[in-house]
Design a protein around this motif. Sequence first.
Motif, PDB file in Angstrom:
ATOM      1  N   SER A 238     101.758  24.451  58.375  1.00 42.67           N
ATOM      2  CA  SER A 238     102.109  23.211  57.683  1.00 42.67           C
ATOM      3  C   SER A 238     100.929  22.248  57.651  1.00 42.67           C
ATOM      4  O   SER A 238     100.917  21.304  56.854  1.00 42.67           O
ATOM      5  CB  SER A 238     103.307  22.533  58.357  1.00 42.67           C
ATOM      6  OG  SER A 238     102.956  22.025  59.635  1.00 42.67           O
ATOM      7  N   ARG A 239      99.934  22.501  58.515  1.00 48.44           N
ATOM      8  CA  ARG A 239      98.781  21.600  58.599  1.00 48.44           C
ATOM      9  C   ARG A 239      97.460  22.277  58.266  1.00 48.44           C
ATOM     10  O   ARG A 239      96.460  21.584  58.031  1.00 48.44           O
ATOM     11  CB  ARG A 239      98.680  21.005  60.003  1.00 48.44           C
ATOM     12  CG  ARG A 239      99.855  20.151  60.432  1.00 48.44           C
ATOM     13  CD  ARG A 239      99.509  19.328  61.651  1.00 48.44           C
ATOM     14  NE  ARG A 239      99.156  20.158  62.791  1.00 48.44           N
ATOM     15  CZ  ARG A 239     100.023  20.559  63.718  1.00 48.44           C
ATOM     16  NH1 ARG A 239     101.295  20.204  63.628  1.00 48.44           N
ATOM     17  NH2 ARG A 239      99.628  21.293  64.742  1.00 48.44           N
ATOM     18  N   GLU A 240      97.448  23.593  58.263  1.00 46.18           N
ATOM     19  CA  GLU A 240      96.190  24.309  58.090  1.00 46.18           C
ATOM     20  C   GLU A 240      96.380  25.487  57.160  1.00 46.18           C
ATOM     21  O   GLU A 240      97.428  26.146  57.165  1.00 46.18           O
ATOM     22  CB  GLU A 240      95.695  24.791  59.460  1.00 46.18           C
ATOM     23  CG  GLU A 240      94.262  25.286  59.474  1.00 46.18           C
ATOM     24  CD  GLU A 240      93.760  25.527  60.887  1.00 46.18           C
ATOM     25  OE1 GLU A 240      92.574  25.914  61.014  1.00 46.18           O
ATOM     26  OE2 GLU A 240      94.515  25.337  61.850  1.00 46.18           O
TER      27      GLU A 240
END
Length: 366
Positions: A238-240
């Motif tokens: 979700s972030r990377e």
Amino acid sequence: MSTGTHEIPARMQAVVVHGPEDYRLEEVDVPKPDAGELLMQVEAVGVCASDLKCYHGAAKFWGDENRPAWAQTGVTPGHEFVGRIVGGDDAGLARHGVRLGDRVACEQIVPCEECRYCLRGQYWMCGPHDMFGFRNFNGAMAQYMLVPTRARVHRVSPDLEPQHAAFAEPLSCALHAVERATISFDDVVVVAGCGPIGLGLIAGARAKNPRLLIALDLDDDKLELGRRTGADLTINISREDAVARVKELTDGYGADVYLEGSGAVPAVAQGLNLLRKLGTFVEYSVFGSDVTVDWSIISDDKELDVRGAHLGPHCWPAAIKMLEDGKLPISDICTHQVPLAEFQKALDLVGDTSGASVKVSILPNA
């Protein structure tokens, strides 16, 4: 029928399938084993993502387009289970190599022993494909259940907590998928998903000792559990960008092996894109909807090996040994246990997308 010292009641509680989203707790007769069958008192039954998809009528059943996408009406669900043998004749006990009072787990499938697959030793792909809790054999969301003559039975240590012992089923499935991947020591392996199957994939891949083992998930707590199960590196997708990160770690080539255990549709394209040329993709999920990908990636672009994996053939002894040897952080994997009367809560916990649970189990005789 021999029952030893265990007093068996005439009636019991059991969950019965009446259709999609219509499962009912009912009082029914305790089954009486015929010649060669055994009676099990159920200690624990895990609730699988496939149970939930089946409950909602969205499961895909083993390539059989003529079967409905839910469990057979009138059947008791539950295929991840462990219990104690409390009844049966001498022939049934001898056939399965057990004694009254032994704790056992059974493989999910009850093979016919007559189709071409069974006759070739490929019992997990049995043509009729009868399975506990889905078709023709009642499962373990009940206080007692029958162990048929054709069941494949494995003894389990009585020292394990019941919910931990029942985890042998998803773990054996994951180990089979790992074996399908033919992992080598120099491989970079990526596991998609840190749920019950994904954690089993991590544990199995760790035992193969690849050069780098990477776990992917959307939840930081589950990623931490993946690290404790054996992952060298975790990536929160979700972030990377997982594809970019894996390529960065592999000099731009991509991973050697991708093990998909999330059941999330986007995870399929993700895997195809982060694999190197001539890489291996192993799929172990029951999807709730169709998956569409660019097949030219598989063929003309990368010439990938794409392999399926189904059930846990020949991996049950290894899975049970891993649990008995304490190779997994099993107390933190088995997060929730509920009584049989709260079976609906168990289904709802598995369907909760907030990440509140990892492995949910029902304890029918608690």
